[in-house]
Design a protein around this motif. Structure first.
Motif, PDB file in Angstrom:
ATOM      1  N   PRO A 259       0.768  -1.238   0.000  1.00 52.66           N
ATOM      2  CA  PRO A 259       0.000   0.000   0.000  1.00 52.66           C
ATOM      3  C   PRO A 259       0.809   1.304   0.000  1.00 52.66           C
ATOM      4  CG  PRO A 259       0.112  -0.928   2.203  1.00 52.66           C
ATOM      5  CD  PRO A 259       0.910  -1.830   1.328  1.00 52.66           C
ATOM      6  N   GLY A 260       2.132   1.246   0.072  1.00 59.22           N
ATOM      7  CA  GLY A 260       2.933   2.457   0.341  1.00 59.22           C
ATOM      8  C   GLY A 260       2.808   3.581  -0.682  1.00 59.22           C
ATOM      9  N   ASN A 261       3.415   4.705  -0.332  1.00 58.44           N
ATOM     10  CA  ASN A 261       3.376   5.889  -1.194  1.00 58.44           C
ATOM     11  C   ASN A 261       4.791   6.207  -1.677  1.00 58.44           C
ATOM     12  OD1 ASN A 261       3.184   8.376  -2.336  1.00 58.44           O
ATOM     13  ND2 ASN A 261       1.891   9.249  -0.707  1.00 58.44           N
ATOM     14  N   CYS A 262       4.968   6.156  -3.013  1.00 59.06           N
ATOM     15  CA  CYS A 262       6.335   6.337  -3.537  1.00 59.06           C
ATOM     16  C   CYS A 262       6.780   7.796  -3.453  1.00 59.06           C
ATOM     17  CB  CYS A 262       6.446   5.793  -4.948  1.00 59.06           C
ATOM     18  SG  CYS A 262       5.241   6.493  -6.049  1.00 59.06           S
ATOM     19  N   ASN A 263       5.831   8.708  -3.271  1.00 57.79           N
ATOM     20  CA  ASN A 263       6.222  10.124  -3.201  1.00 57.79           C
ATOM     21  C   ASN A 263       6.502  10.599  -1.783  1.00 57.79           C
ATOM     22  OD1 ASN A 263       5.955  10.497  -5.984  1.00 57.79           O
ATOM     23  ND2 ASN A 263       3.721  10.531  -5.726  1.00 57.79           N
ATOM     24  N   SER A 264       6.236   9.745  -0.804  1.00 54.62           N
ATOM     25  CA  SER A 264       6.502  10.132   0.588  1.00 54.62           C
ATOM     26  C   SER A 264       7.968   9.913   0.912  1.00 54.62           C
ATOM     27  CB  SER A 264       5.673   9.277   1.542  1.00 54.62           C
ATOM     28  OG  SER A 264       4.326   9.503   1.321  1.00 54.62           O
ATOM     29  N   PRO A 265       8.459  10.537   2.005  1.00 54.32           N
ATOM     30  CA  PRO A 265       9.846  10.275   2.416  1.00 54.32           C
ATOM     31  C   PRO A 265      10.037   8.797   2.756  1.00 54.32           C
ATOM     32  CG  PRO A 265       8.876  12.062   3.703  1.00 54.32           C
ATOM     33  CD  PRO A 265       7.781  11.486   2.877  1.00 54.32           C
ATOM     34  N   LEU A 266      11.273   8.364   2.581  1.00 57.87           N
ATOM     35  CA  LEU A 266      11.592   6.952   2.801  1.00 57.87           C
ATOM     36  C   LEU A 266      11.252   6.492   4.221  1.00 57.87           C
ATOM     37  CD1 LEU A 266      13.210   4.318   1.920  1.00 57.87           C
ATOM     38  CD2 LEU A 266      15.144   5.378   3.083  1.00 57.87           C
ATOM     39  N   ARG A 267      10.546   5.341   4.302  1.00 59.18           N
ATOM     40  CA  ARG A 267      10.367   4.649   5.588  1.00 59.18           C
ATOM     41  C   ARG A 267      10.527   3.168   5.286  1.00 59.18           C
ATOM     42  NH1 ARG A 267       5.131   5.770   8.976  1.00 59.18           N
ATOM     43  NH2 ARG A 267       4.093   5.264   7.024  1.00 59.18           N
ATOM     44  N   MET A 268      11.461   2.524   5.954  1.00 61.06           N
ATOM     45  CA  MET A 268      11.537   1.078   5.751  1.00 61.06           C
ATOM     46  C   MET A 268      11.618   0.357   7.085  1.00 61.06           C
ATOM     47  SD  MET A 268      15.186   0.788   3.879  1.00 61.06           S
ATOM     48  CE  MET A 268      16.660   1.505   4.549  1.00 61.06           C
ATOM     49  N   GLY A 295      24.302   4.814  -1.469  1.00 60.95           N
ATOM     50  CA  GLY A 295      24.922   6.121  -1.224  1.00 60.95           C
ATOM     51  C   GLY A 295      24.076   7.027  -0.345  1.00 60.95           C
ATOM     52  N   ASP A 296      22.771   6.677  -0.185  1.00 62.85           N
ATOM     53  CA  ASP A 296      21.898   7.491   0.686  1.00 62.85           C
ATOM     54  C   ASP A 296      22.423   7.484   2.111  1.00 62.85           C
ATOM     55  OD1 ASP A 296      20.196   8.097  -1.303  1.00 62.85           O
ATOM     56  OD2 ASP A 296      18.528   6.820  -0.631  1.00 62.85           O
ATOM     57  N   LYS A 297      22.096   8.564   2.842  1.00 66.14           N
ATOM     58  CA  LYS A 297      22.382   8.584   4.281  1.00 66.14           C
ATOM     59  C   LYS A 297      21.075   8.244   4.996  1.00 66.14           C
ATOM     60  CE  LYS A 297      26.647  10.602   4.519  1.00 66.14           C
ATOM     61  NZ  LYS A 297      26.993  10.265   3.136  1.00 66.14           N
ATOM     62  N   ILE A 298      21.112   7.171   5.768  1.00 68.10           N
ATOM     63  CA  ILE A 298      19.882   6.773   6.466  1.00 68.10           C
ATOM     64  C   ILE A 298      20.099   6.791   7.976  1.00 68.10           C
ATOM     65  CG2 ILE A 298      18.891   5.391   4.613  1.00 68.10           C
ATOM     66  CD1 ILE A 298      20.009   2.899   6.097  1.00 68.10           C
ATOM     67  N   SER A 299      19.007   6.910   8.712  1.00 73.11           N
ATOM     68  CA  SER A 299      19.088   6.919  10.178  1.00 73.11           C
ATOM     69  C   SER A 299      18.116   5.919  10.763  1.00 73.11           C
ATOM     70  CB  SER A 299      18.722   8.302  10.735  1.00 73.11           C
ATOM     71  OG  SER A 299      19.645   9.247  10.288  1.00 73.11           O
ATOM     72  N   SER A 339      27.128  -3.954  15.050  1.00 76.49           N
ATOM     73  CA  SER A 339      26.697  -4.833  16.138  1.00 76.49           C
ATOM     74  C   SER A 339      25.190  -5.009  16.134  1.00 76.49           C
ATOM     75  CB  SER A 339      27.138  -4.269  17.489  1.00 76.49           C
ATOM     76  OG  SER A 339      26.188  -3.328  17.917  1.00 76.49           O
ATOM     77  N   THR A 340      24.780  -6.026  16.883  1.00 74.88           N
ATOM     78  CA  THR A 340      23.358  -6.335  16.953  1.00 74.88           C
ATOM     79  C   THR A 340      22.579  -5.226  17.636  1.00 74.88           C
ATOM     80  OG1 THR A 340      23.886  -7.466  18.975  1.00 74.88           O
ATOM     81  CG2 THR A 340      23.645  -8.809  17.058  1.00 74.88           C
ATOM     82  N   LYS A 341      23.265  -4.487  18.501  1.00 80.25           N
ATOM     83  CA  LYS A 341      22.551  -3.432  19.221  1.00 80.25           C
ATOM     84  C   LYS A 341      22.091  -2.356  18.251  1.00 80.25           C
ATOM     85  CE  LYS A 341      24.955  -4.329  23.480  1.00 80.25           C
ATOM     86  NZ  LYS A 341      26.109  -5.109  23.039  1.00 80.25           N
ATOM     87  N   GLU A 342      22.791  -2.250  17.107  1.00 80.87           N
ATOM     88  CA  GLU A 342      22.412  -1.235  16.126  1.00 80.87           C
ATOM     89  C   GLU A 342      21.261  -1.704  15.244  1.00 80.87           C
ATOM     90  OE1 GLU A 342      25.975   0.852  14.311  1.00 80.87           O
ATOM     91  OE2 GLU A 342      26.933  -0.813  15.354  1.00 80.87           O
ATOM     92  N   ALA A 343      21.282  -3.013  14.888  1.00 77.14           N
ATOM     93  CA  ALA A 343      20.242  -3.538  13.995  1.00 77.14           C
ATOM     94  C   ALA A 343      19.085  -4.071  14.822  1.00 77.14           C
ATOM     95  CB  ALA A 343      20.823  -4.638  13.130  1.00 77.14           C
ATOM     96  N   ARG A 344      18.119  -3.222  15.091  1.00 79.03           N
ATOM     97  CA  ARG A 344      16.998  -3.651  15.941  1.00 79.03           C
ATOM     98  C   ARG A 344      15.820  -4.057  15.072  1.00 79.03           C
ATOM     99  NH1 ARG A 344      16.964   0.387  21.092  1.00 79.03           N
ATOM    100  NH2 ARG A 344      19.206   0.356  21.389  1.00 79.03           N
ATOM    101  N   VAL A 345      15.481  -5.313  15.164  1.00 81.91           N
ATOM    102  CA  VAL A 345      14.355  -5.801  14.383  1.00 81.91           C
ATOM    103  C   VAL A 345      13.092  -5.034  14.766  1.00 81.91           C
ATOM    104  CG1 VAL A 345      12.880  -7.819  14.156  1.00 81.91           C
ATOM    105  CG2 VAL A 345      15.349  -8.060  13.984  1.00 81.91           C
ATOM    106  N   GLY A 346      12.353  -4.556  13.759  1.00 83.32           N
ATOM    107  CA  GLY A 346      11.142  -3.765  14.020  1.00 83.32           C
ATOM    108  C   GLY A 346      11.410  -2.271  13.957  1.00 83.32           C
ATOM    109  N   ASP A 347      12.678  -1.891  13.833  1.00 85.38           N
ATOM    110  CA  ASP A 347      13.064  -0.477  13.775  1.00 85.38           C
ATOM    111  C   ASP A 347      12.625   0.127  12.430  1.00 85.38           C
ATOM    112  OD1 ASP A 347      14.255   1.925  14.271  1.00 85.38           O
ATOM    113  OD2 ASP A 347      16.331   1.215  14.143  1.00 85.38           O
ATOM    114  N   THR A 348      12.450   1.458  12.412  1.00 88.57           N
ATOM    115  CA  THR A 348      12.175   2.162  11.162  1.00 88.57           C
ATOM    116  C   THR A 348      13.451   2.860  10.713  1.00 88.57           C
ATOM    117  OG1 THR A 348       9.921   2.570  11.895  1.00 88.57           O
ATOM    118  CG2 THR A 348      10.727   3.956  10.099  1.00 88.57           C
ATOM    119  N   LEU A 349      13.855   2.628   9.465  1.00 88.02           N
ATOM    120  CA  LEU A 349      15.011   3.341   8.914  1.00 88.02           C
ATOM    121  C   LEU A 349      14.471   4.397   7.950  1.00 88.02           C
ATOM    122  CD1 LEU A 349      17.261   0.215   8.223  1.00 88.02           C
ATOM    123  CD2 LEU A 349      17.470   1.814  10.124  1.00 88.02           C
ATOM    124  N   HIS A 350      15.087   5.589   7.976  1.00 90.11           N
ATOM    125  CA  HIS A 350      14.599   6.681   7.128  1.00 90.11           C
ATOM    126  C   HIS A 350      15.765   7.520   6.657  1.00 90.11           C
ATOM    127  CE1 HIS A 350      15.180   9.542  10.515  1.00 90.11           C
ATOM    128  NE2 HIS A 350      14.835   8.485  11.253  1.00 90.11           N
TER     129      HIS A 350
END
Ligand code: GTP
Length: 637
Positions: A259-268, A295-299, A339-350
């Protein structure tokens, strides 16, 4: 025939909230007018496994806007044929070669291959050309290419967290049911997971090639238990290939696109991760909105930390770089997480410096079994720490806290979803990281349920002996019954499942979920060696069973303790009250050997001295407990 399912308010039967309606609702029907099309299709092989490597970066994902994407899961009870069906679909689409010589392709872990079960959910991207056909045969349209993300999920209850996470990336699910066995415990549990996630569910009655297959009976069960229309069921044999040509067209025509929106800011959504020695943490993601490029910068919304996207691509079925992932697509990202502490399952990356509403994430895991994990050799603690770090990166459902025991030294207290999960975790630690561990008696509360026809009596007896309280008793059909019990977890955590299987000749299946805590008459049973409590062997037990258990434990422990130069007492105690005791007698050194003849007073003096010395040794002496003792005692308590 037996059947056992979970005691759960939320899963109780019947629970029929307009399922038929949900199965027919297609959010994009009107946009694409799909309902006017009938069945007609061709499987065109677009990318072979070989090609996927050669074509790195050559797959143009921009051809696949959301309406040409379907994300679906295969869910089922254990052994009903999910992984075999996944294999066939991968072959049908040319994603892997036919007869690739590796059955259950997506079961990649050694433990999965050895045990023949799926432990990890795995995603594979496939391409499929589909022709929609109108009501009359002339009205056939040109084939359109679709991108399909297939997620194969585990069937065993201990890994249902994998299933629920996978479903978050899907809009539909193939509910596979064995044509001979019919609906089983995990069919019910997985159905409700998918149903509660609002997925479009397509029933697939598999193994129709078996002589005992009875698809009509299964259709009736699907109707009575889930209100699924029997006419919607696909009949397949993943073994012979019969009926498989209808599966992907049904996925495309009946399931909605993401259902996502391609014109919205990235959310994964971060779905899963694993550690690669060279690339660091590899994250599996579902792009919900927007576009992700190399090459994108994500948080991370959870930690606020930023990363540069070093590599991005799809699992086709191996990692295949594409340089981009668009809305609705599922793939992988390498971004230098260490590390695993950084990759949190269920987290949103943007995208960094963009504020977004975090996605809902996942329900927190509820651990059912806790057990101490210690290195066999105390000096291996750091290596074990490292191994557990890496492994939990790939198994987010394990909780780990450090703990120490006077008997076993430094170690970890780990929470698992069940005993199989615990077992698989230990096996993976050993196979993938070469760690040798001692695990302590599992502790914690459970709840579950089951059913059966001929075997009902013994099952009821078993549950009563285990202090179970019957909550529900429902007939599924003439031969199956579903029983719901509330049982203390302690009573089923060790050998309940084996006993259940043995008294029902393997027919009963069971599932469980936790219930609220209940007041009970419990005591702490300590085991003492020469008056010193062994903390790792202490157990919380019901008062009525404490004495018998205490006796069993001391008797068993005695067998593992070698005789020493001093006497060893083994005791089971509740507080200061000793409820069972055994003694390992001392080896007696003949101190009179050199006294030929001699007077009686001198001999007596020597014996007195020996007795004194022994008392001292007993006070200061330490007793070695072999590691098998911990394993064996686990079975008793
Ligand atoms: N006769 C027959 N056997 C099948 C069919 N599909 C799968 N099998 C067999 O059933 C067994 C279990 O198949 P899997 O695909 O591993 O089942 P699963 O549901 O993935 O099992 P888990 O991953 O453990 O949940 C294997 O021995 C398969 O060869 C079928 O259509 N017909």
């Amino acid at each position: 025939m037996g059947y056992l399912r979970r005691a759960s308010n939320s899963f109780s039967i019947p629970k029929l909230r307009s399922l038929s309606a949900i199965n027919r609702v297609n959010p994009v029907e009107s946009r694409l007018s799909w309902t006017q099309f009938g069945w007609n299709h061709h499987a065109f092989c677009s990318h072979s496994r070989q090609n996927s490597k050669d074509n790195a970066n050559s797959i143009d994902l921009s051809q696949f806007p959301t309406e040409k994407i379907r994300n679906f899961s295969i869910i089922a009870h254990v052994d009903h044929g999910k992984s075999t069906l996944a294999d066939r679909l991968l072959e049908l689409t040319g994603t892997i070669k036919r007869g690739h010589g590796q059955p259950q392709y997506l079961d990649k872990l050694q433990v999965e291959r050895e045990r023949g079960i799926t432990v990890k959910a795995q995603t594979a991207t496939m391409f499929y050309d589909h022709k929609f056909q109108g009501a009359n045969d002339i009205d056939v349209q040109e084939p359109r290419r679709f991108l399909l993300n297939l997620i194969d999920t585990p069937g065993h209850v201990d890994f249902s967290y994998e299933v629920s996470r996978s479903l978050a990336a899907c809009q539909g699910a193939l509910l596979v049911v064995d044509a001979a066995q019919g609906v089983q415990a995990q069919t019910v549990a997985n159905f409700y997971l998918a149903f509660e996630s609002n997925l479009t569910i397509i029933p697939v009655i598999n193994k129709i090639d078996q002589p005992t297959a009875d698809p009509d009976r299964v259709k009736a069960q699907l109707k009575s238990m889930f209100d699924l229309d029997p006419n919607d069921a696909l009949l397949t044999s993943a073994k012979t290939g019969q009926g498989l040509e209808h599966v992907l067209p049904a996925v495309i025509e009946r399931m909605p696109p993401p259902p996502g929106n391609c014109n919205s800011p990235l959310r994964m959504l971060l779905l899963d991760s694993y550690y690669d020695e060279y690339k660091g943490v590899i994250c599996h993601v579902a792009v919900v909105d927007g576009t992700l490029r190399k090459g994108d910068k994500i948080s991370s919304a959870a930690t606020g930390q930023s990363y540069e996207v070093l590599d991005v691509g799809i699992m086709h079925p191996e990692l295949t770089p594409t340089g981009v992932l668009l809305t609705g697509q599922v793939g992988y990202v390498v971004s230098g997480m260490r590390s695993t502490k950084e990759a949190r399952v269920g987290d949103t990356l943007h995208q960094s410096r963009t504020i977004v509403e975090p996605l809902p994430g996942f329900k927190p895991v509820k651990h059912m079994v806790f057990s101490g994990v210690y290195p066999v050799d105390g000096s291996d603690f750091e290596a074990l720490n490292h191994a557990i770090e890496r492994l939990t990166c790939n198994d987010a459902s394990v909780s780990v806290t450090k703990e120490s025991s006077t008997a076993l030294g430094l170690g970890f207290r780990c929470g698992f979803l069940g005993l199989l999960h615990m077992d698989v975790f230990h096996q993976r630690l050993e196979q993938e990281y070469g760690a040798h561990v001692i695990s302590t008696v599992p502790t914690v509360p459970y709840i579950f349920e089951y059913s059966d026809g001929r075997y009902v009596g013994p099952v009821i007896t078993l549950c009563s002996e285990r202090r179970g309280e019957q909550l529900e008793y429902t007939f599924i059909d003439s031969q199956r019954v579903c029983m719901k019990y509330r049982l203390p977890l302690r009573e089923i955590v060790v050998d309940f499942y084996n006993e259940l299987k043995s008294i029902t000749s393997g027919y009963a299946s069971f599932d469980y979920e936790d219930s609220e805590y209940q007041a009970s008459d419990l005591v702490k049973l300590d085991l003492l060696l020469n008056g010193q409590p062994i903390d790792a062997m202490a157990a919380i037990v019901h008062t009525l069973k404490a004495q018998r258990l205490g006796r069993d434990l001391v008797e068993k422990l005695k067998k593992f303790i070698d005789r020493q130069m001093f006497e060893i007492t083994i005791q089971a105690a509740i507080g200061s009250k000793v409820v069972a005791r055994e003694t390992v007698s001392a080896m007696r050194k003949n101190v009179l050997a050199k006294c030929y003849g001699g007077d009686v007073t001198r001999k007596r003096k020597l014996l007195e001295k020996q007795k004194e010395g022994k008392k001292r040794m007993k006070r200061v002496g330490s007793v070695d407990i072999p590691q098998e003792a911990f394993h064996e005692l686990l079975k008793v308590s």
